[in-house]
Design a protein around this motif. Structure first.
Motif, short mmCIF file in Angstrom:
data_model
loop_
_atom_site.label_atom_id
_atom_site.label_comp_id
_atom_site.label_asym_id
_atom_site.label_seq_id
_atom_site.Cartn_x
_atom_site.Cartn_y
_atom_site.Cartn_z
N GLY A 1 0.73 -0.99 0.04
CA GLY A 1 -0.04 -0.14 -0.04
C GLY A 1 0.77 1.29 -0.07
N ASN A 2 0.50 2.18 0.64
CA ASN A 2 0.98 3.43 0.84
C ASN A 2 2.48 3.30 1.06
OD1 ASN A 2 1.06 3.76 3.72
ND2 ASN A 2 -0.78 4.93 3.64
N LYS A 3 2.79 2.49 1.92
CA LYS A 3 4.30 2.33 2.57
C LYS A 3 5.22 2.28 1.28
CE LYS A 3 2.76 2.35 6.58
NZ LYS A 3 1.23 2.70 6.35
N SER B 1 2.62 -1.12 14.11
CA SER B 1 3.03 -0.29 12.95
C SER B 1 3.22 -1.04 11.80
CB SER B 1 4.22 0.81 13.29
OG SER B 1 5.06 1.15 12.22
N ASN B 2 2.34 -0.80 10.44
CA ASN B 2 2.48 -1.40 9.43
C ASN B 2 3.96 -0.71 8.80
OD1 ASN B 2 0.42 -2.72 9.58
ND2 ASN B 2 -0.93 -1.15 8.43
N HIS B 3 4.28 0.37 9.05
CA HIS B 3 5.27 1.10 8.64
C HIS B 3 6.97 0.32 8.95
CE1 HIS B 3 8.26 4.27 7.96
NE2 HIS B 3 8.55 4.33 9.17
N VAL C 1 -6.12 7.84 7.26
CA VAL C 1 -5.31 8.76 7.84
C VAL C 1 -4.59 8.44 9.04
CG1 VAL C 1 -4.76 11.13 8.54
CG2 VAL C 1 -6.21 10.89 6.53
N GLY C 2 -3.24 8.28 9.01
CA GLY C 2 -2.62 7.84 10.32
C GLY C 2 -1.85 9.48 10.43
N THR C 3 -0.54 9.29 9.99
CA THR C 3 0.26 10.78 10.23
C THR C 3 -0.34 11.66 9.07
OG1 THR C 3 1.78 9.91 8.47
CG2 THR C 3 2.27 9.21 10.88
N GLY C 4 -0.82 11.53 8.17
CA GLY C 4 -1.36 12.44 7.31
C GLY C 4 -0.68 12.60 6.05
N THR C 5 0.64 11.87 5.98
CA THR C 5 1.40 11.98 4.90
C THR C 5 0.69 11.49 3.67
OG1 THR C 5 3.16 11.33 6.59
CG2 THR C 5 3.65 11.26 4.23
N MET C 6 -0.12 10.44 3.46
CA MET C 6 -0.65 10.06 2.33
C MET C 6 -1.47 11.02 1.83
SD MET C 6 -2.62 6.45 1.43
CE MET C 6 -3.44 6.59 3.31
N LEU C 7 -2.56 11.57 2.83
CA LEU C 7 -3.42 12.52 2.34
C LEU C 7 -2.82 13.71 1.98
CD1 LEU C 7 -6.28 13.68 2.73
CD2 LEU C 7 -5.82 14.42 5.09
N VAL D 1 -7.50 -2.11 11.33
CA VAL D 1 -6.82 -0.98 11.94
C VAL D 1 -6.96 0.29 11.07
CG1 VAL D 1 -4.65 0.11 12.66
CG2 VAL D 1 -5.02 -2.17 12.89
N TYR D 2 -7.10 0.14 9.84
CA TYR D 2 -7.17 1.14 8.63
C TYR D 2 -8.41 0.95 7.71
CZ TYR D 2 -2.51 3.15 10.18
OH TYR D 2 -1.65 3.21 10.62
N THR D 3 -7.90 0.08 6.69
CA THR D 3 -9.00 0.05 5.64
C THR D 3 -10.56 -0.44 5.82
OG1 THR D 3 -8.27 -2.09 5.00
CG2 THR D 3 -7.11 -0.28 3.95
N THR E 1 8.71 8.53 12.05
CA THR E 1 7.68 7.63 12.35
C THR E 1 6.59 7.81 11.20
OG1 THR E 1 7.64 8.14 14.60
CG2 THR E 1 5.76 7.06 13.95
N GLY E 2 6.05 6.60 10.62
CA GLY E 2 5.30 6.70 9.53
C GLY E 2 5.64 6.96 8.07
N GLY E 3 6.75 7.48 8.21
CA GLY E 3 7.48 7.96 7.12
C GLY E 3 6.86 9.47 6.74
N HIS F 1 -7.38 1.88 -1.56
CA HIS F 1 -7.22 0.84 -0.48
C HIS F 1 -5.64 0.92 -0.21
CE1 HIS F 1 -6.54 -2.89 1.36
NE2 HIS F 1 -7.83 -3.37 1.15
N CYS F 2 -5.26 1.20 1.01
CA CYS F 2 -4.00 1.77 1.28
C CYS F 2 -2.97 0.55 1.94
CB CYS F 2 -3.82 2.85 2.06
SG CYS F 2 -5.24 3.11 3.08
N GLY F 3 -3.52 -0.80 1.84
CA GLY F 3 -2.65 -2.06 2.25
C GLY F 3 -2.87 -2.28 3.67
C1 LIG Z 1 0.26 3.36 7.31
C2 LIG Z 1 -1.27 3.22 6.79
C3 LIG Z 1 -2.01 4.43 6.68
C4 LIG Z 1 -1.57 5.75 7.40
O1 LIG Z 1 -1.01 6.55 6.46
P1 LIG Z 1 -0.32 8.13 6.89
O2 LIG Z 1 0.56 8.40 5.53
O3 LIG Z 1 0.47 7.91 7.92
O4 LIG Z 1 -1.63 8.77 7.09
C5 LIG Z 1 -3.37 4.14 6.23
N1 LIG Z 1 -3.50 2.78 5.90
C6 LIG Z 1 -2.98 2.03 6.05
C7 LIG Z 1 -3.27 0.55 5.52
C8 LIG Z 1 -1.63 2.04 6.40
O5 LIG Z 1 -0.73 0.90 6.49
#
Ligand SMILES: *Cc1c(COP(=O)(O)O)cnc(C)c1O
Length: 279
Positions: free
Chosen positions: A25-27, A54-56, A152-158, A234-236, A124-126, A262-264
């Protein structure tokens, strides 16, 4: 899905979870420029930071192993008696773990040996300029969608999706944290257009980060049974739940072309008790 057809909203899913089995995903996108820079600077050791779920961390450990870097994970919290799946996986990909108390982690009081100039640090979280630059390269057909929705976790992807979007398109972020009051400012700090409107939706955390309820797991099971799209708790899972609920609440208009990113994060489901999910 019944919730999909009711109001004529067109929903597509961008499966970035399929990019790589572990660096998912976004990682993959958030890490790439950091690792390129580490390579250019001829660093051998990568240090990164995160919690026990942490998926990161896992993504960084796996990417480092594949690329021939050593990796060190600085983990928030004392060493647990039983390691989470995430921590076990990170270890399995050769990451050395250093546990730090929550208090010290919050204050960024790192042990002296971590300041070694030979180390390359990924936040953290890239989160940071290179992470957001990478997230802006998440590929999709830009003229085909009015609205993107992401977790949204850290907001980096957003922030990356906002920086890379077509003019006139909108990006909606679903926050996975309860009471993360600094999120808006931290996301805004990564935007190229600092005056852009941030569409951050709160209230879909199901009790907090990495918390879940039977209702959430039931929704994830239904989604998989009806569409074949697997999600994580946790996320999706929360992301798709939010999309369904927002459609029901008429947040999107009829005919709006929505792309759900779908960010993984599917590895996170290994932390659930067995038998809860039908996929
Ligand atoms: C890490 C992660 C996020 C959070 O992404 P940010 O860039 O930190 O906001 C969202 N969804 C999934 C599935 C992740 O693994």
């Amino acid at each position: 899905m019944p919730w999909l057809s009711r109001y004529g909203v067109q929903v597509s899913v961008l499966r970035t979870d399929k990019v790589h089995p572990v660096v998912s995903g976004n990682k993959w996108f958030k890490l790439k420029y950091y690792l390129e820079e580490a390579n250019r600077l001829q660093k051998k050791d990568i240090v990164t930071y995160g919690g026990a779920y942490s998926n990161h961390l896992v993504a960084t450990a796996a990417a480092c192993q594949q690329l021939g870097f050593k990796s060190i994970g600085v983990i928030r919290g004392e060493e647990p008696k039983h390691y989470s799946h995430t921590l076990k996986d990170a270890l399995g990909y050769g990451m050395a773990l250093q546990f730090i108390s929550r208090e010290q982690y919050r204050r960024k009081q790192w042990p002296n040996w971590l300041t070694d100039s030979g180390f390359y640090h990924i936040p953290t979280g890239g989160y940071g300029p290179l992470g957001v630059q990478g997230a802006a390269t998440i590929p999709y057909e830009k003229d085909k969608f009015d609205t993107l929705v992401c977790a949204v976790g850290t907001g980096t992807m957003l922030a990356g999706l906002m920086n890379g979007k077509a003019v006139g398109a909108k990006v909606v972020g679903i926050s996975m944290f309860k009471n993360n009051f600094s999120l808006e400012a931290e996301t805004r700090a990564l935007l190229t257009d600092t005056a852009a409107t941030l569409h951050l939706v709160q209230g879909y955390h199901f009790g907090g980060y990495a918390r879940f309820t039977p209702e959430l797991l039931g929704f994830m099971n239904d989604l998989y049974a009806q569409t074949g799209v697997p999600t994580d708790f946790v996320y999706t899972g929360k992301l798709f739940y939010a999309v369904a609920d927002l459609i029901e609440k008429r947040y999107f208009s009829g005919g709006e072309r929505v792309l759900v990113v779908h960010c993984g994060g599917l590895q996170g489901n290994l932390s659930l008790p067995k038998g809860q999910l039908n996929f």
